[in-house]
Design an enzyme around this catalytic site. Sequence first.
Site, PDB file in Angstrom:
ATOM      1  N   CYS A   1      -9.799  22.867   6.485  1.00 57.95           N
ATOM      2  CA  CYS A   1      -9.666  24.051   7.330  1.00 57.95           C
ATOM      3  C   CYS A   1      -9.312  25.313   6.562  1.00 57.95           C
ATOM      4  CB  CYS A   1      -8.594  23.809   8.400  1.00 57.95           C
ATOM      5  SG  CYS A   1      -8.715  22.207   9.194  1.00 57.95           S
TER       6      CYS A   1
ATOM      7  N   HIS B   1      -2.742  29.997  12.158  1.00 60.03           N
ATOM      8  CA  HIS B   1      -3.629  28.827  12.071  1.00 60.03           C
ATOM      9  C   HIS B   1      -3.764  28.219  13.459  1.00 60.03           C
ATOM     10  CE1 HIS B   1      -5.841  25.645  10.228  1.00 60.03           C
ATOM     11  NE2 HIS B   1      -4.949  24.718  10.540  1.00 60.03           N
TER      12      HIS B   1
ATOM     13  N   GLU C   1       4.237  25.760  12.092  1.00 61.26           N
ATOM     14  CA  GLU C   1       3.836  27.125  11.752  1.00 61.26           C
ATOM     15  C   GLU C   1       4.865  28.132  12.274  1.00 61.26           C
ATOM     16  OE1 GLU C   1      -0.096  29.979  11.545  1.00 61.26           O
ATOM     17  OE2 GLU C   1      -0.137  28.240  12.892  1.00 61.26           O
TER      18      GLU C   1
ATOM     19  N   LYS D   1      -8.285  30.629  17.842  1.00 60.75           N
ATOM     20  CA  LYS D   1      -8.900  29.313  18.053  1.00 60.75           C
ATOM     21  C   LYS D   1      -8.880  28.929  19.530  1.00 60.75           C
ATOM     22  CE  LYS D   1      -8.089  27.188  13.507  1.00 60.75           C
ATOM     23  NZ  LYS D   1      -7.306  28.231  12.826  1.00 60.75           N
TER      24      LYS D   1
ATOM     25  N   HIS E   1     -11.730  25.432  16.962  1.00 54.97           N
ATOM     26  CA  HIS E   1     -11.513  25.216  15.532  1.00 54.97           C
ATOM     27  C   HIS E   1     -12.879  24.982  14.888  1.00 54.97           C
ATOM     28  CE1 HIS E   1      -9.845  24.477  11.771  1.00 54.97           C
ATOM     29  NE2 HIS E   1      -8.822  23.691  12.085  1.00 54.97           N
TER      30      HIS E   1
ATOM     31  N   PHE F   1      -5.841  19.895   6.371  1.00 47.98           N
ATOM     32  CA  PHE F   1      -5.657  18.498   5.981  1.00 47.98           C
ATOM     33  C   PHE F   1      -5.690  18.423   4.456  1.00 47.98           C
ATOM     34  CE2 PHE F   1      -7.424  16.045   9.936  1.00 47.98           C
ATOM     35  CZ  PHE F   1      -6.246  16.316  10.605  1.00 47.98           C
TER      36      PHE F   1
END
Length: 403
Positions: free
Chosen positions: A163, A295, A306, A327, A332, A391
């Site tokens: 990502c 994010h 976050e 998002k 996403h 990830f």
Amino acid sequence: MARSRIAITGLGGMCGLGVNVPSIWEAMRAGRSAIGEITRIPLHKTKIRTGAEVKQLPEVEFDRKRLATMDRYSLLAVLAAGEALRQSGLTVDNVNTDRIGAVVGTAIFGAETLEENYRGLFIDGKSHTNVFAVPRSMPGAPASQVSMVHGLRGPVFGVTSACSSSNHAFISAIDQLRLGRADVMLAGGTDAPFAFGVLKAWEALRAVARETCRPFSADRDGLVLGEGAGMAVLETYEHAVARGAPILAELAGTGMSADASDIVAPTVEGPIAAIKACLADAGLLPEDIDYINAHGTGTKYNDRLETQAIRRVFGSHADVLSVSSTKSMHAHCMGASGALELIACVMALRDGLIPPTANYREKDPECDLDVTPSTLRERKVRAAISNSFAFGGTNAVLAITAA
């Protein structure tokens, strides 16, 4: 020796919200979510039924024979790159082509191509694959196709870091400019993850929302997948001024870090390190930032961590920051997310508007930031940061300032 300043002179994008930057920004301003039922592919036996699709692609403006060599994620990147080049006013010709390059990030691969070929081999009993299966599906294909369609002969390569791929592509492009290897770089990301095998893999992770994406909302239950691409034309400030280019914003700083911990579970220390490195690189203080494009995936764990990272970096200034997750609208888009979020940051700077976190319903005491719920807000934005945490624990953060 002073570093070269980096100007953003063109933007291009497409996702479920629209097939160009004006339509994407209009949808973001309206708080309109593109998340809905997946209709473009057969879903077969998968529990994932929703996503944010690009429903109708525009007509291509290049040799249609080239389409046979492209997976969908390459086509999205090529189209977004074309829009960015047009806005920049840059004409690529024999004089400058060797000084213009491209870096394109992707989180996955040519999923559509592999799906088509595996089904042909294992279900339909075919004895061979499409002759272009390998070049269509390789992670570097979007960057190569952008260079071929638009005639770019400078540094060209792909990057992949889940990502964070778009933000790492921007950072890599900045490096090429500052090292003197190019005068102009197209950079961004692309992904088209709607394939049965990919959806089944995400289903196994149990990270996908049942209905829609609700970042920072107490009733959030996961992310939603989307497809799309975003591209920006980056050049040294001096080069942009010399050719009279429209300078939309400045890419003022970047920060990277690694969690070095877990392949899927993030830490709070990694994002903190990346945000701090970005602010230091940009020469900005925490109180200089007005907006954070988070994010904000909509998972319980990510949004909570976050929030903690933002509070630990910004201290009391976190209480007056505007934060949102787009998002919630474009979903996403994996390797493309950071590029679409850069577009949101640039437009927030230019229009003095904070795009909302759509679908938000309930306050979560563990996500106690001003997340701009449901509707946009007017605010003068001097500087913004865009967070990407992936990830594998790879983190990449950008700082964008007014030109």
